[in-house]
Design an enzyme around this catalytic site. Structure first.
Site, PDB file in Angstrom:
ATOM      1  N   ASP A   1      20.707  34.605  72.625  1.00 43.44           N
ATOM      2  CA  ASP A   1      20.890  34.698  71.353  1.00 43.44           C
ATOM      3  C   ASP A   1      20.091  33.381  70.742  1.00 43.44           C
ATOM      4  OD1 ASP A   1      22.236  33.747  68.794  1.00 43.44           O
ATOM      5  OD2 ASP A   1      24.139  34.821  69.555  1.00 43.44           O
ATOM      6  N   HIS A   2      19.045  34.102  69.797  1.00 41.05           N
ATOM      7  CA  HIS A   2      18.303  32.952  69.548  1.00 41.05           C
ATOM      8  C   HIS A   2      18.829  31.799  68.532  1.00 41.05           C
ATOM      9  CE1 HIS A   2      17.931  35.358  65.870  1.00 41.05           C
ATOM     10  NE2 HIS A   2      17.208  34.563  65.346  1.00 41.05           N
TER      11      HIS A   2
ATOM     12  N   GLU B   1      20.920  36.695  54.336  1.00 38.39           N
ATOM     13  CA  GLU B   1      19.461  37.157  54.231  1.00 38.39           C
ATOM     14  C   GLU B   1      19.017  37.656  53.151  1.00 38.39           C
ATOM     15  OE1 GLU B   1      17.993  38.487  58.032  1.00 38.39           O
ATOM     16  OE2 GLU B   1      20.028  39.062  58.282  1.00 38.39           O
TER      17      GLU B   1
ATOM     18  N   ASP C   1      25.286  43.712  64.461  1.00 41.09           N
ATOM     19  CA  ASP C   1      23.832  42.738  64.578  1.00 41.09           C
ATOM     20  C   ASP C   1      24.137  41.460  64.477  1.00 41.09           C
ATOM     21  OD1 ASP C   1      20.966  43.162  64.099  1.00 41.09           O
ATOM     22  OD2 ASP C   1      21.251  42.594  62.070  1.00 41.09           O
TER      23      ASP C   1
ATOM     24  N   HIS D   1      25.384  36.059  66.848  1.00 42.16           N
ATOM     25  CA  HIS D   1      24.959  34.953  66.285  1.00 42.16           C
ATOM     26  C   HIS D   1      26.552  34.118  65.575  1.00 42.16           C
ATOM     27  CE1 HIS D   1      21.241  36.235  66.834  1.00 42.16           C
ATOM     28  NE2 HIS D   1      21.156  36.951  65.874  1.00 42.16           N
TER      29      HIS D   1
ATOM     30  N   LYS E   1      22.807  41.358  54.611  1.00 35.84           N
ATOM     31  CA  LYS E   1      21.292  41.437  53.957  1.00 35.84           C
ATOM     32  C   LYS E   1      21.105  41.417  52.477  1.00 35.84           C
ATOM     33  CE  LYS E   1      19.660  43.225  58.406  1.00 35.84           C
ATOM     34  NZ  LYS E   1      18.729  41.788  58.794  1.00 35.84           N
TER      35      LYS E   1
HETATM   36  C1  BG6 Z   1      18.593  39.111  64.367  1.00 40.55           C
HETATM   37  C2  BG6 Z   1      18.996  40.226  63.452  1.00 40.55           C
HETATM   38  O1  BG6 Z   1      19.370  38.836  65.620  1.00 40.55           O
HETATM   39  O2  BG6 Z   1      18.664  37.771  63.594  1.00 40.55           O
HETATM   40  C3  BG6 Z   1      18.557  40.494  62.242  1.00 40.55           C
HETATM   41  O3  BG6 Z   1      18.940  41.437  64.239  1.00 40.55           O
HETATM   42  C4  BG6 Z   1      18.558  39.078  61.545  1.00 40.55           C
HETATM   43  O4  BG6 Z   1      19.083  41.426  61.629  1.00 40.55           O
HETATM   44  C5  BG6 Z   1      17.976  38.036  62.242  1.00 40.55           C
HETATM   45  O5  BG6 Z   1      17.562  39.329  60.295  1.00 40.55           O
HETATM   46  C6  BG6 Z   1      18.367  36.598  61.466  1.00 40.55           C
HETATM   47  O6  BG6 Z   1      17.870  35.695  62.193  1.00 40.55           O
HETATM   48  P1  BG6 Z   1      17.247  34.368  61.511  1.00 40.55           P
HETATM   49  O7  BG6 Z   1      16.744  33.375  62.823  1.00 40.55           O
HETATM   50  O8  BG6 Z   1      16.101  34.632  60.654  1.00 40.55           O
HETATM   51  O9  BG6 Z   1      18.371  33.735  60.747  1.00 40.55           O
END
Ligand code: BG6
Length: 523
Positions: free
Chosen positions: A215-216, A254, A273, A278, A378
């Site tokens: 999970d980045h 976003e 998603d 997250h 989004k």
């Molecule tokens: C991803 C989603 O995990 O995270 C995307 O699949 C989203 O839809 C993105 O845009 C958002 O990541 P960050 O780091 O730009 O907030």
């Protein structure tokens, strides 16, 4: 200075009434942990977007900052037939696009890049990969250690993990102490049953210590800092509860739309998603109790305890807890953008939500009655990720006769993007003869306090995989608890007789459907 000396100097400083020196580790030594063992990083799905946009740029940056093991290997595999040179050229272009190409360093780096075409459904193809890896291990002296990064569509996770296992690539200890790790990106299944099924397949050949569920968000510096902020300071924990906190808002907004991911997003929508991963992690970090030790499993135990306390939504009465929206046409940064249903590859009657706001309650002693508002969408007005802790108003205002006005309550903002900051709002006296109050903020900005290289989320994730540190990765019990909460909601949304009634259109470039205000009114 040894520890005793430091303690001594602190005591002296305290006695003398001077400020206490910081017990800090020099910043430079925080950039890198120990270097990982030599290894091969095998990217399965190397012709895709994730490899070019995230994985290879992260590896190259690690290389520039001496964060990669020495020696290391990168082996790309995908269906597309490419020579090593063609793969290298493609990756060079990716680094150019990312604006991080350093021609001289690229020469050295690219010598460790290889490519092997693979057929995902064919065991002989994986056996051939195993043979090539063995040869490359010997040539580059990488000790038989391997990371398999699945940068492929989730529908291929199960079969690919099986093939890797059957080709003997999940086996550890083939060479002395050699290890094998598999990295899986979310989504981990599309509901509770499929998540359990995926996990079962992964475990047929890999053991839990070999599996890394990414999970980045967890690897973002500001997200990692939440635990430091809460538990390395004594002053916040006593007020971090229902007695002082009115509500908490967690937002990940976003401006981007669905981009080129129609196939995936139509199936996922915002709940799968962003929420199943997250948003749930941000919730856990904000709400969890302090673990007894900063150690992967103790931290993850506390997160799972939070997930266990999430009050299930009454599915018959979803509207009081959940707002779903889908973007229509609008203007972002001065440019006209199309409606979701007019984006390439999207069903013109699609019911996939691109916005959600939910009101979540945690049934435990600390948080009883405190709403957590989770919002993500989004094509909203601004890219903004933050956690807002809204404190309660003062219980009694002694200024009411003079001021005759409400006193704004304190607010703490943990800014994740674009402002990487911590900001506390409080009241002060406005200078002048009349008694007037003013809200001011006390701000801490990361970029003011730290200089030097900072690890991007993917760099941190890759480094931790190589080092075998699970702290910033999902554990399966957490994944399943979150699906247990979300699956009934998804089912209700997807099977209810009038799903379009639950889905409210909003104009791109706004903050989502107007109705979200109603959700915050009712407790
Ligand atoms: C991803 C989603 O995990 O995270 C995307 O699949 C989203 O839809 C993105 O845009 C958002 O990541 P960050 O780091 O730009 O907030």
């Amino acid at each position: 200075m040894n520890n005793t000396d430091k303690t001594q100097s602190i005591d002296n400083a305290a006695i003398a009434g001077t400020s206490v020196p910081d017990l800090e580790i020099p910043f430079e030594s925080c950039v890198r942990d120990k270097n990982p063992d030599p290894c091969a990083i095998v990217i399965v799905g190397a012709s895709g977007d994730l490899t070019a946009r995230k994985i290879v740029p992260a590896l190259f940056n690690l290389y520039l900052n001496e964060g990669l093991p020495d020696p290391f290997l990168v082996v790309g595999c995908a269906r597309t037939k490419l020579s090593n040179q063609e793969f290298r050229d493609k990756m060079k272009n990716a680094l150019k696009t990312a604006n991080i190409l350093d021609d001289q360093k690229w020469q050295d780096f690219s010598e460790s890049l290889y490519y092997q075409a693979i057929d995902y459904g064919e065991l002989p193809s994986f056996k051939a990969l195993a043979r090539s890896l063995r040869e490359l291990d010997i040539k580059h002296d990488t000790g038989g250690n391997r990371v398999f990064y699945l940068a492929i569509p989730p529908s291929l996770y199960k079969s690919t993990a099986q093939m890797l296992g059957k080709a003997g690539l999940s086996t550890e200890g083939e060479k002395k102490n050699s290890w094998a790790k598999i990295v899986v990106e979310k989504p981990f299944g599309r509901d509770l049953d499929t998540a359990i099924d995926l996990d079962r397949s992964l475990h047929e050949h890999f053991q839990e210590h070999q599996i890394f569920r990414i999970d980045h968000y967890l690897a973002k510096e500001t997200v990692q800092n939440i635990l430091m902020f809460r538990f390395a300071n004594a002053i916040f924990e006593p007020i971090w509860n229902r007695q002082y906190i009115d509500h908490v808002s967690i937002t990940a907004a976003e401006t981007l739309g669905v981009e080129h991911r129609a196939g995936y997003y139509e199936q996922a929508g915002v709940l799968r998603d962003m929420f199943q991963n997250h948003m749930m992690q941000l919730l856990a970090l904000t709400a969890m109790d302090p673990p007894s030790l900063f150690e992967a499993d103790r931290v993850r135990d506390e997160k799972v305890k939070v997930y266990r306390t999430i009050r299930p939504f009454p599915t018959a009465d979803l509207k009081d807890y959940l707002v779903l929206g889908q973007y229509g046409a609008g203007t972002i940064d001065g440019k006209r953008v199309p409606a979701y249903r007019d984006e390439p590859g999207i069903n013109p009657e699609s019911l996939a939500p691109t916005f959600a706001m939910m009101k979540v309650f945690l049934d435990n002693w600390r948080w009883q009655g405190v709403p957590f508002y989770l919002t993500s969408g989004k094509r909203l007005a601004k890219k903004l990720t933050e956690i807002v802790i809204q404190f309660k108003e003062v219980p009694h205002s002694m200024f009411r006769r003079t001021l005759g006005e409400e006193i704004a309550a304190n607010r703490l903002i943990l800014g994740i993007y674009p402002d990487e900051k911590i900001s506390l709002t409080f009241q002060t006296k406005n200078p002048g003869a009349r008694v007037c109050l003013r809200s001011v903020t006390m701000d801490f900005h990361y970029n003011q306090s730290y200089t030097g290289p900072v690890l991007d989320a993917y760099e941190k994730v890759l480094l931790d995989v190589m080092l075998g540190d699970h702290m910033l990765f999902w554990r399966q019990d957490g994944v399943e608890r979150c699906w247990s909460f979300l699956t009934p909601i998804l089912k209700e949304c997807e099977t209810c007789k009038a799903p379009s009634e639950l889905l409210i259109p909003y104009e791109s470039g706004t903050w989502g459907p107007n109705i979200i205000r109603d959700l915050t009114k009712k407790r």
